[in-house]
Design a protein around this motif. Structure first.
Motif, short mmCIF file in Angstrom:
data_model
loop_
_atom_site.label_atom_id
_atom_site.label_comp_id
_atom_site.label_asym_id
_atom_site.label_seq_id
_atom_site.Cartn_x
_atom_site.Cartn_y
_atom_site.Cartn_z
N SER A 81 48.61 39.67 36.66
CA SER A 81 47.46 39.69 37.75
C SER A 81 46.92 41.09 37.21
N GLU A 83 45.07 44.24 36.76
CA GLU A 83 43.55 44.44 36.41
C GLU A 83 43.07 45.63 35.28
N ILE A 105 42.83 35.11 38.74
CA ILE A 105 43.00 36.43 39.09
C ILE A 105 42.17 37.28 38.09
N ASN A 109 39.31 40.02 39.14
CA ASN A 109 39.23 41.38 38.56
C ASN A 109 38.19 41.95 37.96
#
Length: 202
Positions: A81, A83, A105, A109
């Motif tokens: 996940s 970012e 995800i 993001n």
């Protein structure tokens, strides 16, 4: 807030599916205190592997310098996940990504930093990548208003979650700016809340 409706520029075509966030930005760069330099390290492992094999990775190809659109295959941005993955692409210069599908995800993001991710059918993605490969200098446009990808006189429909699309075209994707716009209203409310003011009468 800055609306994002049309993104135009040259493009990079990336073949292959399931390109994960570990490949987009290796874990060793997650310790950085800011995202500023991450663009330098985007696809670092893949780029080194290509160089060792006597090939040139798309993000190292001179003809792709300054590209702002990325066209990819299925399940782009899957995996962890982090970012940092969309941040690395954005810091490199990518301003829109079109693919057959995305890691959920990763897509979220990306939206947070103003990087639209739009969907193409497998056939459209393959055709668009072929056009880009044939002429890397061709301008490619991602149009969120008409929901199209256009280049070299051709166009393909793209899909994007309508809520996300509205956030981009209205400028509402920038949550920090939205919060900042409410500063005066929040201060006024805090002055009128009894539990913040010794329970005096409002």
């Amino acid at each position: 807030m800055q609306p994002i409706e049309i993104i135009s520029g040259t493009a990079i075509a990336m073949d292959g599916d399931d390109i994960d966030t570990d490949r987009i930005i290796p874990a060793r760069h997650l310790k950085a205190l800011t995202f500023d330099a991450l663009g330098t390290f985007v696809f670092e492992g893949d780029r080194k592997n290509a160089e060792a094999a006597g090939a040139v990775h798309p993000f190292d190809a001179p003809e792709h310098a300054g590209a702002s659109v990325l066209v990819a295959g299925e399940n782009f941005g899957c995996g962890s996940s982090r970012e940092h993955a969309p941040q690395a692409l954005y810091r490199w210069g990518i301003r829109a990504i079109a693919a057959v599908s995305f890691g959920e995800i990763f897509r979220g993001n990306s939206a947070t930093i103003g990087l639209p991710c739009v969907l193409l059918t497998p056939e459209a993605a393959a055709q668009a990548r072929a056009v880009i490969a044939a002429d890397p200098t061709a301008e490619v446009t991602v149009d969120l208003a008409t929901k199209q990808l256009r280049t070299a006189g051709r166009s393909w429909p793209v899909e994007i979650n309508e809520s996300l699309r509205q956030r981009f075209v209205s400028g509402g994707w920038d949550s920090l700016s939205t919060l900042a716009e409410g500063t005066a209203a929040a201060a006024d409310l805090s002055r009128r809340l009894p539990y913040l003011n010794g329970w005096r009468a409002a």
